[in-house]
Design a protein around this motif. Sequence first.
Motif, PDB file in Angstrom:
ATOM      1  N   VAL A  94       0.840  -1.197   0.000  1.00 37.05           N
ATOM      2  CA  VAL A  94       0.000   0.000   0.000  1.00 37.05           C
ATOM      3  C   VAL A  94       0.876   1.248   0.000  1.00 37.05           C
ATOM      4  CG1 VAL A  94      -1.886   1.215   1.151  1.00 37.05           C
ATOM      5  CG2 VAL A  94      -1.678  -1.278   1.402  1.00 37.05           C
ATOM      6  N   PHE A  95       0.476   2.261  -0.766  1.00 35.73           N
ATOM      7  CA  PHE A  95       1.056   3.601  -0.660  1.00 35.73           C
ATOM      8  C   PHE A  95      -0.053   4.537  -0.218  1.00 35.73           C
ATOM      9  CE2 PHE A  95       1.829   7.868  -2.150  1.00 35.73           C
ATOM     10  CZ  PHE A  95       3.134   8.101  -1.743  1.00 35.73           C
ATOM     11  N   CYS A 136      -3.257   3.649  -2.466  1.00 37.30           N
ATOM     12  CA  CYS A 136      -3.089   2.880  -3.699  1.00 37.30           C
ATOM     13  C   CYS A 136      -2.497   1.539  -3.315  1.00 37.30           C
ATOM     14  CB  CYS A 136      -2.180   3.622  -4.673  1.00 37.30           C
ATOM     15  SG  CYS A 136      -1.909   2.740  -6.232  1.00 37.30           S
ATOM     16  N   LEU A 137      -3.223   0.463  -3.615  1.00 39.38           N
ATOM     17  CA  LEU A 137      -2.793  -0.889  -3.286  1.00 39.38           C
ATOM     18  C   LEU A 137      -2.363  -1.602  -4.555  1.00 39.38           C
ATOM     19  CD1 LEU A 137      -5.201   0.008  -1.234  1.00 39.38           C
ATOM     20  CD2 LEU A 137      -5.133  -2.380  -0.537  1.00 39.38           C
ATOM     21  N   GLY A 171      -8.331  10.873  -3.129  1.00 44.95           N
ATOM     22  CA  GLY A 171      -8.554   9.913  -4.195  1.00 44.95           C
ATOM     23  C   GLY A 171      -7.792  10.260  -5.457  1.00 44.95           C
ATOM     24  N   ALA A 172      -7.759  11.542  -5.802  1.00 44.54           N
ATOM     25  CA  ALA A 172      -7.018  11.945  -7.001  1.00 44.54           C
ATOM     26  C   ALA A 172      -5.549  11.573  -6.881  1.00 44.54           C
ATOM     27  CB  ALA A 172      -7.174  13.452  -7.228  1.00 44.54           C
ATOM     28  N   GLU A 173      -4.964  11.783  -5.707  1.00 47.39           N
ATOM     29  CA  GLU A 173      -3.566  11.408  -5.507  1.00 47.39           C
ATOM     30  C   GLU A 173      -3.375   9.893  -5.598  1.00 47.39           C
ATOM     31  OE1 GLU A 173      -1.373  13.670  -2.283  1.00 47.39           O
ATOM     32  OE2 GLU A 173      -3.436  14.311  -1.926  1.00 47.39           O
ATOM     33  N   ALA A 174      -4.340   9.152  -5.072  1.00 45.14           N
ATOM     34  CA  ALA A 174      -4.253   7.695  -5.171  1.00 45.14           C
ATOM     35  C   ALA A 174      -4.272   7.261  -6.634  1.00 45.14           C
ATOM     36  CB  ALA A 174      -5.404   7.052  -4.405  1.00 45.14           C
ATOM     37  N   ASN A 175      -5.128   7.897  -7.440  1.00 42.74           N
ATOM     38  CA  ASN A 175      -5.175   7.554  -8.864  1.00 42.74           C
ATOM     39  C   ASN A 175      -3.928   8.010  -9.607  1.00 42.74           C
ATOM     40  OD1 ASN A 175      -7.578   6.130  -8.941  1.00 42.74           O
ATOM     41  ND2 ASN A 175      -8.830   7.958  -9.236  1.00 42.74           N
ATOM     42  N   GLU A 176      -3.355   9.146  -9.208  1.00 47.11           N
ATOM     43  CA  GLU A 176      -2.073   9.565  -9.795  1.00 47.11           C
ATOM     44  C   GLU A 176      -1.001   8.525  -9.487  1.00 47.11           C
ATOM     45  OE1 GLU A 176      -1.077  11.924 -11.750  1.00 47.11           O
ATOM     46  OE2 GLU A 176      -2.632  13.467 -11.726  1.00 47.11           O
ATOM     47  N   THR A 177      -1.030   7.982  -8.288  1.00 51.22           N
ATOM     48  CA  THR A 177      -0.085   6.932  -7.921  1.00 51.22           C
ATOM     49  C   THR A 177      -0.250   5.720  -8.833  1.00 51.22           C
ATOM     50  OG1 THR A 177      -0.164   7.666  -5.620  1.00 51.22           O
ATOM     51  CG2 THR A 177       0.720   5.472  -6.025  1.00 51.22           C
TER      52      THR A 177
END
Length: 402
Positions: free
Chosen positions: A91-92, A257-258, A97-103
């Motif tokens: 996991v990071f 982000c997993l 949510g936007a940052e997770a999708n950028e990841t």
Amino acid sequence: MTATCLMTTYQPLDLGFVKGLGTRLWDQGGREYLDAVAGVAVTNVGHSHPRLVNAISEQAGLLLHTSNLYTIDWQQRLAQRLAGLSGMDRVFFSNSGAEANETALKLARLHAWHRGIEQPLVVVMENAFHGRTLGTLSASDGPAVRLGYNALPGDFIKVPFGDLQILHSIARSHGQRICAVLMEPIQGEGGVQLPPPGYLKAVRDLCKRRSWLLMLDEIQTGVGRTGQWFAFQREGIVPDVMTLAKGLGNGIPIGACLARGKAAQLFTPGSHGSTFGGNPLACRVGCTVLDIIEEQALVSNARRQGDRLLARLQEALGQHRQVVAIRGRGLMIGIELKEPIRDLALIAAREQGVLINVTRGKTIRLLPPLTIDAAEVEMIVAGVCGALAAACSAAEAKAVAV
């Protein structure tokens, strides 16, 4: 009071709240409302849950921030919990949510680089929404959210959501450049659009054959919202990458982000980072949210009450002249209307005391906390029916007057 110093990025209703408890909110005048929006699928365990209040208060008095220069115990605990629930490996943590999708998009680029793809493409879906950064905006659809932002990153190819034939066609024509598929298992902002049965599994199989990453945006569908911990579990698959936010923090900003398998090995020290991501407060809250959902059996409650709400709405509104379709899964339900009805959300709040959301102009979206009971389901149904009747009468009266 008019907030003239705020940038005009929102068009909020003329309604504000000063207190929340469970499924209810109160405005400045003391009026009570049933919250069927939950901060857009955020307050999954309800407002001001005492366990969360205690955790936030205690952690604020202990430690809020150290940065990722140091080991963070709560971060490791939350990562282990999420990995165990999802079948993912690593996991990071970020802040949204936007940052997770950028990841996730950075993982896709690294995956392409390791495969020697010089001009990689990520397949995304029409009608999708993944965030408002330039990268996630490029992966999203809809002229309203993209208007004025020219020269967006062009490393995406859009296909119709649910159309497996076109996806196979794209694989034949662009397969050498494609490195990943990014999609929502249920499109939320797009009007609660469900894929055809078996579609996710077919996409999973295609990605495996082509060595593409399957990246699922579960920011709105995750953490119990659809009656499973994660929406992909209904199809019996596991993605390579999954993103979370919203309900994981119940109002405290957190994104995750997993990844699993080779995708979980792509990042190396220095290849990504976040100053605030995974801080002690956010991760302790995330762990507490998972505790509450497990202890109160809220995943099964979401499935049970969601089935009841969907059935009651279909019974009450299935033949309504303005209703095109009623669809959903768990406590994520959309009522598609024939035409936009102005001020419907405000009418529902002011006349019925029920908070609803209307997305993209003509889909009533219901996302109540996972804690709702059968009596509150009936209150939501009555509120939606009453608001729709009032809105239609007002529209007809206005048309006659004109």
